[in-house]
Design a protein around this motif. Structure first.
Motif, short mmCIF file in Angstrom:
data_model
loop_
_atom_site.label_atom_id
_atom_site.label_comp_id
_atom_site.label_asym_id
_atom_site.label_seq_id
_atom_site.Cartn_x
_atom_site.Cartn_y
_atom_site.Cartn_z
N VAL A 1 0.65 -1.40 -0.01
CA VAL A 1 0.02 0.03 0.02
C VAL A 1 0.62 1.03 -0.47
CG1 VAL A 1 -1.72 1.82 1.67
CG2 VAL A 1 -1.78 -0.95 0.94
N MET A 2 2.17 1.40 0.66
CA MET A 2 2.55 2.59 0.66
C MET A 2 3.75 2.64 -0.97
SD MET A 2 3.80 4.89 2.13
CE MET A 2 3.78 4.41 3.97
N GLU A 3 4.09 1.59 -0.85
CA GLU A 3 4.43 1.67 -1.91
C GLU A 3 4.00 2.08 -3.69
OE1 GLU A 3 7.85 -1.92 -1.41
OE2 GLU A 3 6.82 -2.46 -3.16
N GLU A 4 2.22 2.01 -3.79
CA GLU A 4 1.91 1.46 -4.98
C GLU A 4 1.01 3.27 -4.90
OE1 GLU A 4 -0.25 -1.58 -6.22
OE2 GLU A 4 0.91 -3.28 -5.76
N THR A 5 0.86 3.49 -2.93
CA THR A 5 -0.36 4.95 -2.94
C THR A 5 -0.29 5.48 -1.88
OG1 THR A 5 -1.61 3.97 -1.77
CG2 THR A 5 -2.13 3.10 -3.05
N GLY A 6 1.67 5.36 -1.30
CA GLY A 6 1.80 6.21 -0.30
C GLY A 6 0.90 6.95 0.81
N ILE A 7 -0.30 5.41 1.08
CA ILE A 7 -1.06 5.65 1.71
C ILE A 7 -0.03 4.63 2.81
CG2 ILE A 7 -2.97 4.61 2.80
CD1 ILE A 7 -4.48 5.77 -0.50
N ASP A 8 0.14 5.51 4.12
CA ASP A 8 0.66 5.01 5.76
C ASP A 8 -0.64 4.08 6.08
OD1 ASP A 8 1.67 3.99 7.89
OD2 ASP A 8 2.34 6.24 7.96
N THR A 9 -0.99 2.43 6.31
CA THR A 9 -2.12 1.87 6.85
C THR A 9 -1.59 1.76 8.52
OG1 THR A 9 -0.42 -0.03 6.87
CG2 THR A 9 -1.38 0.00 5.02
N THR A 10 -0.55 2.31 8.88
CA THR A 10 -0.75 2.67 10.11
C THR A 10 -1.42 3.41 10.46
OG1 THR A 10 1.10 4.58 10.43
CG2 THR A 10 1.74 1.46 10.60
N LEU A 11 -1.62 4.32 9.38
CA LEU A 11 -2.75 5.29 9.92
C LEU A 11 -4.27 5.44 10.62
CD1 LEU A 11 -1.22 8.93 8.09
CD2 LEU A 11 -0.85 7.84 11.21
N HIS A 12 -4.99 4.00 10.05
CA HIS A 12 -6.25 3.56 9.15
C HIS A 12 -6.67 2.21 10.07
CE1 HIS A 12 -6.03 7.21 7.01
NE2 HIS A 12 -4.89 6.63 6.61
N THR A 13 -7.26 1.93 9.79
CA THR A 13 -7.64 0.83 9.56
C THR A 13 -7.48 -0.53 8.73
OG1 THR A 13 -9.35 1.05 11.26
CG2 THR A 13 -9.54 -1.00 10.47
N LEU A 14 -6.61 -1.25 9.07
CA LEU A 14 -6.02 -2.69 8.32
C LEU A 14 -6.80 -3.43 8.08
CD1 LEU A 14 -4.48 -3.65 5.79
CD2 LEU A 14 -2.41 -3.68 6.59
N THR A 15 -7.50 -4.14 7.43
CA THR A 15 -7.76 -5.67 8.41
C THR A 15 -7.52 -6.82 7.22
OG1 THR A 15 -9.99 -3.85 8.75
CG2 THR A 15 -10.21 -6.85 9.17
N ASP A 16 -7.39 -7.93 7.91
CA ASP A 16 -7.43 -9.11 7.08
C ASP A 16 -8.62 -9.66 7.10
OD1 ASP A 16 -7.33 -12.19 6.43
OD2 ASP A 16 -5.36 -12.38 7.89
N TRP A 17 -9.31 -10.18 5.92
CA TRP A 17 -10.25 -10.52 5.40
C TRP A 17 -10.42 -12.03 5.73
CZ3 TRP A 17 -12.92 -7.42 1.45
CH2 TRP A 17 -13.18 -5.81 1.87
N GLN A 18 -9.53 -12.08 6.35
CA GLN A 18 -9.72 -13.91 6.20
C GLN A 18 -10.10 -15.05 5.20
OE1 GLN A 18 -7.85 -15.61 9.69
NE2 GLN A 18 -7.09 -13.05 9.20
N ILE A 19 -9.48 -14.21 3.80
CA ILE A 19 -10.03 -15.01 2.34
C ILE A 19 -8.56 -14.91 1.58
CG2 ILE A 19 -11.11 -14.78 0.46
CD1 ILE A 19 -13.13 -12.30 1.66
N SER A 20 -8.00 -16.72 1.25
CA SER A 20 -7.28 -16.65 0.27
C SER A 20 -7.67 -17.72 -1.14
CB SER A 20 -6.20 -17.21 0.63
OG SER A 20 -6.48 -18.82 1.51
N ASN A 21 -7.49 -17.10 -2.40
CA ASN A 21 -7.36 -17.55 -3.53
C ASN A 21 -6.39 -18.22 -4.10
OD1 ASN A 21 -10.51 -15.88 -3.39
ND2 ASN A 21 -9.08 -14.53 -3.30
N LEU A 22 -6.36 -18.64 -5.04
CA LEU A 22 -5.53 -19.62 -5.27
C LEU A 22 -6.20 -19.07 -6.77
CD1 LEU A 22 -3.39 -21.27 -5.03
CD2 LEU A 22 -4.75 -23.25 -5.31
N TYR A 23 -5.13 -18.92 -7.64
CA TYR A 23 -5.55 -18.83 -9.38
C TYR A 23 -4.44 -18.61 -10.02
CZ TYR A 23 -2.78 -14.40 -8.62
OH TYR A 23 -2.19 -12.88 -7.76
N GLU A 24 -4.58 -19.38 -10.73
CA GLU A 24 -3.59 -19.27 -12.29
C GLU A 24 -2.27 -17.93 -12.55
OE1 GLU A 24 -1.83 -22.31 -15.24
OE2 GLU A 24 -3.37 -22.64 -13.28
N ILE A 25 -2.14 -18.05 -12.39
CA ILE A 25 -0.74 -17.00 -12.62
C ILE A 25 -0.81 -16.46 -14.50
CG2 ILE A 25 1.83 -15.44 -13.11
CD1 ILE A 25 2.10 -17.65 -10.51
#
Length: 159
Positions: free
Chosen positions: A65-89
């Motif tokens: 998030v920091m590298e791609e948008t400059g947004i500091d996640t520590t200032l906001h609420t970052l939540t692990d949605w407990q979802i994972s997807n397996l996909y073909e690259i």
């Protein structure tokens, strides 16, 4: 959570086939989408692979998030949605991975930020950004798993 410095991490020569997808949205449920620099017309949320086997997924999400948008996640609420997807690259990107690797495991996170949050794109990665309503954002994503995650926002925001 223990953070490791880059000198402590074992960097591998190929991309690790484990990544994060971070859906960034506002309390009004507008979604931030980014247009890929290497594939104009391909829109997505923040994504990125772990830099090392040891890197925690939450740290990968924060870093990307920091590298791609400059947004500091520590200032906001970052939540692990407990979802994972397996996909073909996608074949066009398989050269980045070790020979024979064809699938990636993607872990979904959400990040709620105020609408006036400043976005600074990484020019080598993204051309432009837009804040879009849920349905429009999901329709614009080239990735089915990204679109599905965005469509879950109404339910997730109500929790």
């Amino acid at each position: 959570m223990r953070h490791l410095s880059h000198s402590q991490l074992r960097i591998v020569p190929y991309k690790i086939p484990e990544s994060v997808l971070v859906v960034i949205y506002t309390p009004e449920l507008d979604v931030l989408l980014l247009e890929r620099a290497d594939r104009p017309g391909f829109w997505q949320s923040v994504t990125g692979s772990k830099d090392s086997i040891e890197e925690a997924l939450s740290y990968t999400a924060q870093r990307e998030v920091m590298e791609e948008t400059g947004i500091d996640t520590t200032l906001h609420t970052l939540t692990d949605w407990q979802i994972s997807n397996l996909y073909e690259i996608y074949p066009v990107w398989r050269h980045r991975y070790a020979p024979g690797v064809t699938q990636n495991k993607e872990h979904v996170f959400g990040l709620c930020v105020p609408r006036d949050t400043s976005v600074t794109l990484a020019p080598r990665e993204h051309l432009r950004f837009e804040w879009l309503p849920i349905k429009e954002a999901a329709d614009r994503c080239f990735s089915a798993s990204n679109a599905e995650a965005i469509l879950q926002l109404n339910q997730r925001a109500a929790q």
